[in-house]
Design a protein around this motif. Structure first.
Motif, short mmCIF file in Angstrom:
data_model
loop_
_atom_site.label_atom_id
_atom_site.label_comp_id
_atom_site.label_asym_id
_atom_site.label_seq_id
_atom_site.Cartn_x
_atom_site.Cartn_y
_atom_site.Cartn_z
N GLY A 154 23.33 -56.77 59.91
CA GLY A 154 24.69 -57.09 60.31
C GLY A 154 25.47 -55.79 60.50
O GLY A 154 25.01 -54.87 61.18
N ASP A 155 26.63 -55.71 59.88
CA ASP A 155 27.44 -54.51 59.97
C ASP A 155 27.21 -53.55 58.81
O ASP A 155 27.90 -52.53 58.70
N THR A 156 26.26 -53.88 57.95
CA THR A 156 26.06 -53.10 56.73
C THR A 156 24.86 -52.18 56.85
O THR A 156 23.76 -52.62 57.23
N VAL A 157 25.08 -50.91 56.51
CA VAL A 157 23.97 -49.97 56.40
C VAL A 157 23.40 -50.07 55.00
O VAL A 157 24.14 -49.98 54.01
N GLN A 158 22.11 -50.28 54.90
CA GLN A 158 21.45 -50.38 53.60
C GLN A 158 21.12 -48.96 53.12
O GLN A 158 20.20 -48.32 53.62
N GLN A 159 21.89 -48.49 52.18
CA GLN A 159 21.78 -47.11 51.73
C GLN A 159 20.37 -46.79 51.22
O GLN A 159 19.78 -47.56 50.46
N GLY A 160 19.84 -45.65 51.67
CA GLY A 160 18.54 -45.19 51.21
C GLY A 160 17.35 -45.83 51.90
O GLY A 160 16.21 -45.51 51.57
N LEU A 161 17.62 -46.73 52.86
CA LEU A 161 16.54 -47.42 53.54
C LEU A 161 16.56 -47.09 55.03
O LEU A 161 17.62 -46.91 55.63
N LEU A 162 15.39 -47.04 55.63
CA LEU A 162 15.23 -46.69 57.03
C LEU A 162 14.47 -47.79 57.77
O LEU A 162 13.76 -48.60 57.17
N ALA A 163 14.64 -47.80 59.09
CA ALA A 163 13.89 -48.68 59.97
C ALA A 163 13.37 -47.85 61.14
O ALA A 163 13.78 -46.70 61.34
N LEU A 164 12.45 -48.43 61.89
CA LEU A 164 12.00 -47.81 63.14
C LEU A 164 12.83 -48.37 64.28
O LEU A 164 13.08 -49.58 64.35
N ASP A 165 13.26 -47.50 65.17
CA ASP A 165 14.03 -47.90 66.35
C ASP A 165 13.06 -48.46 67.39
O ASP A 165 12.23 -47.73 67.94
N ARG A 166 13.15 -49.75 67.66
CA ARG A 166 12.19 -50.37 68.57
C ARG A 166 12.31 -49.82 69.98
O ARG A 166 11.30 -49.63 70.68
#
Length: 307
Positions: free
Chosen positions: A194-206
């Motif tokens: 949503g609008d929240t950044v999950q601190q300390g966690l990363l994702a791959l940009d598809r």
């Protein structure tokens, strides 16, 4: 990966297992998974990512300076406890991450004087787990001659397999970290829900992943990184479900909501009952995995005072 400590929860009382300290002591497996209820995430290795991604979000924990990100199973988003673990410690998801299955043990690289020698792992035990005892009904760490017991040998074998898969995981992560699109963009980005950044966690940009050139894609395939990336992308559909589960459980635990439902003669579907049914269905299909990652290894796992 910095050892195999499974989360961002309070640091357990990890002590190196040794004959000097544990020669006459015993241990038992946990009867439930209450120890994982408040954990935000647990680490994963390549051998289990497909199974884990089918059950929970697979994302990446941000490493420290110079450290690689680490693939993890996300157990909760915004709640204080995980929907995957009930109040009485039942595990509800159709897959149990490997490091949770071997609790209260953990492992880390052992110090070595000879850099050319095969890598060694030092076995650790969480002495704050309540699972270490002097009860004759529990499993011994060592036999009367000071050798690892059969039960401990099984744990050592688990970590030998696990470390081999962890090494393959590091190779895949290194390739993902080095990959660049034709315009120089990297693949990792902060994880958002949503609008929240999950601190300390990363994702791959598809979008960045899909923009990779053929040479970069082939390098990722050679490093075993494509399977990890695909598991991550597919598993991200679980983020919405996890958020809904947390909201449903929060509503169930709200006394005002419970009173309103009772007065109206209605009942809200129980998310825990749904998960329990799902877990039972998966077990009946033979899809719940309890074995250690099935890989071969030359890594040596040791305890202090053993060879």
């Amino acid at each position: 990966m910095q050892g195999h400590r499974p989360d961002s929860a309070p640091t357990p009382a990890l002590i190196a297992l040794s004959r000097e300290r544990h020669a006459t002591r015993r241990w038992r497996k946990p009867a439930a998974y209450g120890f994982a209820r408040n954990r935000r995430f647990v680490p994963l290795v390549l051998a289990e990512t497909d199974l884990a991604a089918a059950a929970m979000p697979l994302v990446f924990a941000q490493g420290g300076d110079g450290d690689l990100p680490q693939p993890v199973a996300l157990l909760r988003l915004n709640a204080d406890s995980s929907p995957y673990v009930t109040d009485d410690g039942r595990w509800l998801a159709p897959y149990i991450p490997a490091v949770l299955r071997v609790y209260p043990f953990s492992a880390r690289p052992a110090p070595q004087d000879d850099a050319t020698a095969p890598p060694r792992m030092e076995l650790l035990i969480d002495e704050g787990s309540g699972l270490i005892s002097d009860d004759a009904r529990d499993a011994r760490f060592f036999d009367p001659y000071g050798a690892p017991s059969k039960a401990l040998d099984a744990v050592i074998g688990f970590f030998r397999h696990y470390e081999t898969s962890a090494a393959a995981t590091r190779t895949a992560l290194q390739a993902l970290m080095q990959a660049r699109t034709p315009d120089g963009a990297g693949l990792f980005t902060p994880l958002r829900h949503g609008d929240t950044v999950q601190q300390g966690l990363l994702a791959l940009d598809r979008a960045a992943f899909d923009a990779l050139g053929d040479d970069s894609f082939l390098q990722l395939r050679a490093a075993g990184a494509i399977a990890l990336a695909m598991a991550h992308f597919i598993s991200r559909t679980q983020l919405d479900w996890l958020a809904r589960a947390e909201r449903a459980l929060a509503q169930q635990s709200d006394p005002q909501n419970t009173a309103q439902d009772s007065a109206a003669g209605s009942s809200r579907p129980d998310i825990a009952d749904f998960l329990s049914a799902l877990a039972i269905a998966q077990q009946n299909d033979g899809q719940v995995q309890h074995a250690a990652p099935t890989t071969t290894t030359t890594t040596t796992t040791t305890t202090k005072g053993t060879t």
